[in-house]
Design a protein around this motif. Structure first.
Motif, PDB file in Angstrom:
ATOM      1  N   ALA A 162      12.608   1.536  -0.797  1.00 29.38           N
ATOM      2  CA  ALA A 162      13.176   1.280  -2.117  1.00 29.38           C
ATOM      3  C   ALA A 162      12.658   2.292  -3.137  1.00 29.38           C
ATOM      4  N   LEU A 163      11.377   2.619  -3.070  1.00 27.18           N
ATOM      5  CA  LEU A 163      10.839   3.648  -3.960  1.00 27.18           C
ATOM      6  C   LEU A 163      11.517   4.991  -3.707  1.00 27.18           C
ATOM      7  N   ALA A 164      11.750   5.318  -2.441  1.00 35.57           N
ATOM      8  CA  ALA A 164      12.420   6.584  -2.111  1.00 35.57           C
ATOM      9  C   ALA A 164      13.842   6.605  -2.666  1.00 35.57           C
ATOM     10  N   ALA A 165      14.524   5.454  -2.648  1.00 36.29           N
ATOM     11  CA  ALA A 165      15.887   5.376  -3.172  1.00 36.29           C
ATOM     12  C   ALA A 165      15.920   5.566  -4.685  1.00 36.29           C
ATOM     13  N   LEU A 166      14.804   5.317  -5.361  1.00 38.52           N
ATOM     14  CA  LEU A 166      14.701   5.488  -6.805  1.00 38.52           C
ATOM     15  C   LEU A 166      14.153   6.859  -7.195  1.00 38.52           C
ATOM     16  N   ALA A 167      13.817   7.679  -6.204  1.00 39.73           N
ATOM     17  CA  ALA A 167      13.060   8.901  -6.451  1.00 39.73           C
ATOM     18  C   ALA A 167      13.951  10.119  -6.644  1.00 39.73           C
ATOM     19  N   ARG A 168      13.537  10.979  -7.555  1.00 45.22           N
ATOM     20  CA  ARG A 168      14.109  12.310  -7.671  1.00 45.22           C
ATOM     21  C   ARG A 168      13.429  13.234  -6.654  1.00 45.22           C
ATOM     22  N   PRO A 169      14.037  14.363  -6.325  1.00 51.66           N
ATOM     23  CA  PRO A 169      13.381  15.302  -5.403  1.00 51.66           C
ATOM     24  C   PRO A 169      11.979  15.673  -5.890  1.00 51.66           C
ATOM     25  N   GLY A 170      11.021  15.665  -4.953  1.00 51.63           N
ATOM     26  CA  GLY A 170       9.655  16.013  -5.296  1.00 51.63           C
ATOM     27  C   GLY A 170       8.858  14.909  -5.954  1.00 51.63           C
ATOM     28  N   ALA A 171       9.414  13.696  -6.009  1.00 53.40           N
ATOM     29  CA  ALA A 171       8.732  12.581  -6.676  1.00 53.40           C
ATOM     30  C   ALA A 171       7.433  12.228  -5.967  1.00 53.40           C
ATOM     31  N   ARG A 172       6.580  11.522  -6.697  1.00 54.76           N
ATOM     32  CA  ARG A 172       5.327  11.065  -6.097  1.00 54.76           C
ATOM     33  C   ARG A 172       4.981   9.659  -6.566  1.00 54.76           C
ATOM     34  N   VAL A 173       4.195   9.010  -5.741  1.00 59.23           N
ATOM     35  CA  VAL A 173       3.639   7.687  -6.038  1.00 59.23           C
ATOM     36  C   VAL A 173       2.147   7.866  -6.258  1.00 59.23           C
ATOM     37  N   ILE A 174       1.638   7.307  -7.348  1.00 61.28           N
ATOM     38  CA  ILE A 174       0.194   7.282  -7.597  1.00 61.28           C
ATOM     39  C   ILE A 174      -0.224   5.818  -7.566  1.00 61.28           C
ATOM     40  N   ALA A 175      -0.990   5.458  -6.544  1.00 61.20           N
ATOM     41  CA  ALA A 175      -1.308   4.051  -6.288  1.00 61.20           C
ATOM     42  C   ALA A 175      -2.823   3.851  -6.244  1.00 61.20           C
ATOM     43  N   GLN A 176      -3.277   2.775  -6.843  1.00 57.18           N
ATOM     44  CA  GLN A 176      -4.708   2.471  -6.820  1.00 57.18           C
ATOM     45  C   GLN A 176      -4.967   1.321  -5.854  1.00 57.18           C
ATOM     46  N   GLY A 177      -5.960   1.518  -5.004  1.00 54.99           N
ATOM     47  CA  GLY A 177      -6.326   0.500  -4.028  1.00 54.99           C
ATOM     48  C   GLY A 177      -7.835   0.332  -3.941  1.00 54.99           C
ATOM     49  N   THR A 178      -8.241  -0.591  -3.084  1.00 52.92           N
ATOM     50  CA  THR A 178      -9.651  -0.883  -2.858  1.00 52.92           C
ATOM     51  C   THR A 178      -9.890  -1.007  -1.360  1.00 52.92           C
ATOM     52  N   ASP A 179     -10.861  -0.263  -0.842  1.00 56.79           N
ATOM     53  CA  ASP A 179     -11.241  -0.404   0.562  1.00 56.79           C
ATOM     54  C   ASP A 179     -12.083  -1.671   0.698  1.00 56.79           C
ATOM     55  N   PRO A 180     -11.622  -2.664   1.459  1.00 54.70           N
ATOM     56  CA  PRO A 180     -12.309  -3.955   1.485  1.00 54.70           C
ATOM     57  C   PRO A 180     -13.452  -4.055   2.490  1.00 54.70           C
ATOM     58  N   TYR A 181     -13.699  -2.993   3.262  1.00 58.11           N
ATOM     59  CA  TYR A 181     -14.530  -3.173   4.449  1.00 58.11           C
ATOM     60  C   TYR A 181     -16.001  -2.806   4.264  1.00 58.11           C
ATOM     61  N   GLY A 182     -16.428  -2.558   3.024  1.00 56.60           N
ATOM     62  CA  GLY A 182     -17.844  -2.279   2.797  1.00 56.60           C
ATOM     63  C   GLY A 182     -18.685  -3.529   2.624  1.00 56.60           C
ATOM     64  N   THR A 183     -18.045  -4.687   2.505  1.00 48.30           N
ATOM     65  CA  THR A 183     -18.775  -5.918   2.247  1.00 48.30           C
ATOM     66  C   THR A 183     -19.463  -6.457   3.501  1.00 48.30           C
ATOM     67  N   ARG A 184     -20.577  -7.137   3.270  1.00 49.70           N
ATOM     68  CA  ARG A 184     -21.250  -7.876   4.343  1.00 49.70           C
ATOM     69  C   ARG A 184     -21.167  -9.385   4.109  1.00 49.70           C
ATOM     70  N   ASP A 185     -20.462  -9.783   3.086  1.00 50.65           N
ATOM     71  CA  ASP A 185     -20.318 -11.200   2.755  1.00 50.65           C
ATOM     72  C   ASP A 185     -19.520 -11.880   3.871  1.00 50.65           C
ATOM     73  N   PRO A 186     -20.107 -12.877   4.547  1.00 49.38           N
ATOM     74  CA  PRO A 186     -19.392 -13.512   5.664  1.00 49.38           C
ATOM     75  C   PRO A 186     -18.097 -14.205   5.254  1.00 49.38           C
ATOM     76  N   LEU A 187     -17.986 -14.599   3.991  1.00 52.30           N
ATOM     77  CA  LEU A 187     -16.719 -15.173   3.536  1.00 52.30           C
ATOM     78  C   LEU A 187     -15.580 -14.168   3.685  1.00 52.30           C
ATOM     79  N   HIS A 188     -15.890 -12.886   3.469  1.00 46.07           N
ATOM     80  CA  HIS A 188     -14.870 -11.849   3.541  1.00 46.07           C
ATOM     81  C   HIS A 188     -14.769 -11.232   4.930  1.00 46.07           C
ATOM     82  N   THR A 189     -15.914 -10.946   5.551  1.00 42.89           N
ATOM     83  CA  THR A 189     -15.852 -10.367   6.900  1.00 42.89           C
ATOM     84  C   THR A 189     -15.219 -11.350   7.882  1.00 42.89           C
ATOM     85  N   GLY A 190     -15.505 -12.633   7.704  1.00 46.73           N
ATOM     86  CA  GLY A 190     -14.884 -13.642   8.565  1.00 46.73           C
ATOM     87  C   GLY A 190     -13.389 -13.724   8.338  1.00 46.73           C
TER      88      GLY A 190
END
Length: 259
Positions: A162-190
């Motif tokens: 859908a993003l590609a269908a809305l895109a002009r030639p040469g368009a780009r997506v700038i997206a912010q994310g978070t890597d979740p795997y640095g935690t040692r909290d068992p609530l999250h690792t579990g």
């Protein structure tokens, strides 16, 4: 007696009240007496984990942003679609800079807050539904951890198409994310391990939002590593060209339209 929340525009109601508390204009939630109570976003995960965070940050000006947000807006070029515009903090700065920006959100209440704050171009809907409007963009912003809108392996190809269908030639997506795997909290690792046993990505969250008496339907929201993002992008119309992880575990990913 346990009462389920009433389904409604949680995000919109929360932002409306956060703006009222911040400005002193409009009805404010009270906890008795005359003092407004803080507006708290409640996030409920499908394993029973409940987190809460103040909603005021959705109204923050650039001076209070995280460094990666400031770097993201400096990369914007041309007509821009701010996906998940929220209370309009990013769109307002881009307008000040003379960037043609459109804010898109599924929350009617969030868009009402944007209008009150001065965002001019707004669309109520999803990326998929916006394709039919015939608009085209040079930059797509998925900030505020909105890599999460990819949801998982099942949803990601359709959203990227859908993003590609809305895109002009040469368009780009700038997206912010978070890597979740640095935690040692068992609530999250579990939770990560439980997801993998079910064939899901480790950080594929099943959530609902709560505010006062309202709740959303349950939905998927993806917290993934840059390597997992690269896997999701592979074979689509986009190429992952850059990962800025100077503020790890937070990162900015840049996708460019192939061809």
């Amino acid at each position: 007696m346990t009462v389920e929340p009433r389904i409604g525009d949680v995000f919109g109601e929360m932002l409306r009240d956060a703006l009222a508390v911040a400005t002193g204009i409009g009805p404010r939630p009270l906890a008795g007496g005359r003092l407004p109570r803080p507006v708290i976003e409640i996030i409920e995960r499908d394993d029973g984990l409940i987190n809460g965070a103040p909603a005021a940050h959705y109204l923050d000006g650039p001076a209070d942003w995280q460094p990666y947000d400031r770097r993201a807006v400096d990369r914007v070029e041309g007509a821009t679609l701010d996906v998940g515009v929220g209370a309009g903090r990013i769109a307002l700065l881009l307008q000040e800079r003379g960037v043609p920006v459109t804010g898109l959100d599924t929350s009617a209440g969030a868009l009402a807050v944007c209008r009150r704050r001065g965002v001019r171009e707004l669309v109520h809907g999803t990326v998929d539904s916006h394709v039919a409007d015939g608009r085209r963009y040079d930059t797509f912003l998925l900030l505020g951890n909105n890599v999460g809108l990819l949801e998982g392996r099942e949803r990601a190809p359709a959203l990227l198409a859908a993003l590609a269908a809305l895109a002009r030639p040469g368009a780009r997506v700038i997206a912010q994310g978070t890597d979740p795997y640095g935690t040692r909290d068992p609530l999250h690792t579990g939770y990560h391990e439980r997801n993998r046993r079910r064939g899901r990505l480790g950080g594929q969250l099943r959530l609902r939002l709560r505010y006062r008496e309202l709740g959303t339907e349950w939905f998927d929201y993806l917290v993934c590593s840059p390597d997992e993002l690269a896997e999701l992008v592979r074979g689509t119309a986009w190429r992952l060209t850059d990962v800025d992880d100077h503020d790890a575990p937070y990162y900015l990913a840049t996708l460019r339209l192939a061809g």
